[in-house]
Design a protein around this motif. Structure first.
Motif: not given
Length: 390
Positions: A30-40, A77-79, A98-107, A113-114
């Motif tokens: 499986l290949r997972v692709v996550l597209l993100l817009d990072v805040r300036s 734009k990040w990938l 566990a995943h929901r806790e892991m990604v909280k610092p990214l929010h 995100t997509r």
């Protein structure tokens, strides 16, 4: 232009049928692709959060690698790409608390995100030993699947016991939102069911699922319904609070992990000829993926067994040990109880019996027991709405 040596591939067997099929329950890599817009201004904080996340995910079973990329045209734009041995371990992780806790610092670092998920079908390599290095890390998908242009997803949540009738009345009595989202996306169908105090809402979308869900959430008639059922929910939410809304939708997500449909099944049936049922399986703790895989195999067998089957399509939704199977049938649910329950044959019935909780009078190896089991699993339909052209 250089040509890279191609990794030898197994011969592709032409598909003998044009039935649509999609599945996350395969052993393909499986290949997972996550597209993100990072805040300036948040780039360094984002990188620190990403590095910490990578250290944590490295120990998750089934994870192979990650890669972080930044656009050369638009630095916001990040990938992120990651590779996994197969989809089931990734889905088990991404749907976990566990995943929901892991990604909280990214929010706090990202605007949007997509996430996209792909089975790996072909592969090239510039290193002669790459094929040997990849052995034991999962297989490649052998043949392409045939899509029908529809994306399927579901949400599930529970309401306070004793309020089921009030909630059903609210959910059944509202104006349908505008089906057209934009030039490429539209809502096709929404089917809503209840079993006890559990609500399941399944949606079918042509185009971009995320855009469709956001479109629906903005509609005043939908917002009014969501506000009306808030007091009845077992777990409180505030859809006006972005963090609360994100947590609710992550917790409520019930992804479609498998879909099979007969060739032109729905198109060839007269309007109103098909019966739609949602079956909620009483899964034993830790057995959700095994139940979903067993049901997927049984439905594939049923749909390749000839034109006489009453099964037209099946979609299996799973989140941890919540497994819901949505079926469209040409006949009553109890006409062929083994097929309807997804346990055709004694071996499948015995396997399913080990994976679910059922009473002694729900013996899956006997027709009477199967009928009682189906009656227990069959969710109560609340509403089933289709767009005018679907």
């Amino acid at each position: 232009m250089s040509t890279l040596p191609r990794t030898p591939q197994p011969a592709t067997t032409p598909t003998k049928t044009s039935r649509s099929s999609r599945s996350s329950l395969t052993d393909s890599r499986l290949r997972v692709v996550l597209l993100l817009d990072v805040r300036s201004g948040a780039e360094e904080r984002f990188l620190r959060a990403y590095d910490e996340l990578c250290q944590q995910v490295a120990s998750v079973p089934g994870h192979l690698s990650d890669q972080l990329c930044q656009s050369i045209e638009d630095p916001s734009k990040w990938l992120i790409t990651s590779e996994w041995e197969s989809a089931p371990p990734f889905l088990a992780w991404v749907d976990s608390a566990a995943h929901r806790e892991m990604v909280k610092p990214l929010h706090g670092c990202v605007e949007d995100t997509r996430s996209l998920r792909f089975s790996i079908l072909r592969e090239t390599s510039s290193h002669a030993g790459a094929e040997a290095g990849n052995r034991g890390k999962g297989r490649l998908q052998t043949v392409p699947r045939i899509g029908d242009g529809i994306v399927r997803h579901a949400l599930t949540f529970t309401v306070k016991p004793g309020t089921e009738k009030d909630v059903a009345a609210i959910l059944a009595d509202y104006a349908s939102p505008e089906a057209r989202v934009d030039d490429t996306t539209r809502l096709c169908r929404t089917s809503l069911f209840m079993s006890g105090n559990r609500v399941v809402r399944a949606v079918e979308v042509k185009g971009d699922l995320v855009a469709a869900l956001r479109h629906v959430a903005r509609q005043p008639e939908v917002r009014a319904v969501e506000e009306a059922i808030n007091p009845y929910l077992e777990e409180a939410r505030d859809l006006d609070d972005p963090d609360s809304a994100r947590e609710f939708f992550l917790r409520a997500a019930l992804p479609a992990v498998h879909h099979q449909a007969a060739a032109n099944g729905h198109a060839s049936e007269p309007a109103g000829a098909l019966r739609r049922h949602a079956l909620l399986y009483p899964v034993k703790e830790g057995c959700g993926t095994a139940v979903a895989q067993l049901l997927a195999r049984q439905d594939e067998l049923a749909l390749t067994g000839g034109a006489g089957t009453p099964l037209v399509s099946s979609t299996i939704f799973q989140h941890e040990d919540i497994v819901v199977r949505l079926v469209d049938l040409r006949a009553r649910l109890d006409r062929d109880p083994a097929l309807a329950a997804g346990v055709g044959g004694k071996r499948a019935a015995a396997m399913m019996s080990r994976l679910i909780d059922h009473g002694p009078d729900r013996d899956l190896s006997h027709e009477d027991g199967l009928r009682r089991f189906l009656a227990d699993c069959d969710m109560e339909p609340v509403t089933d709405r289709r767009s005018a052209d679907h």
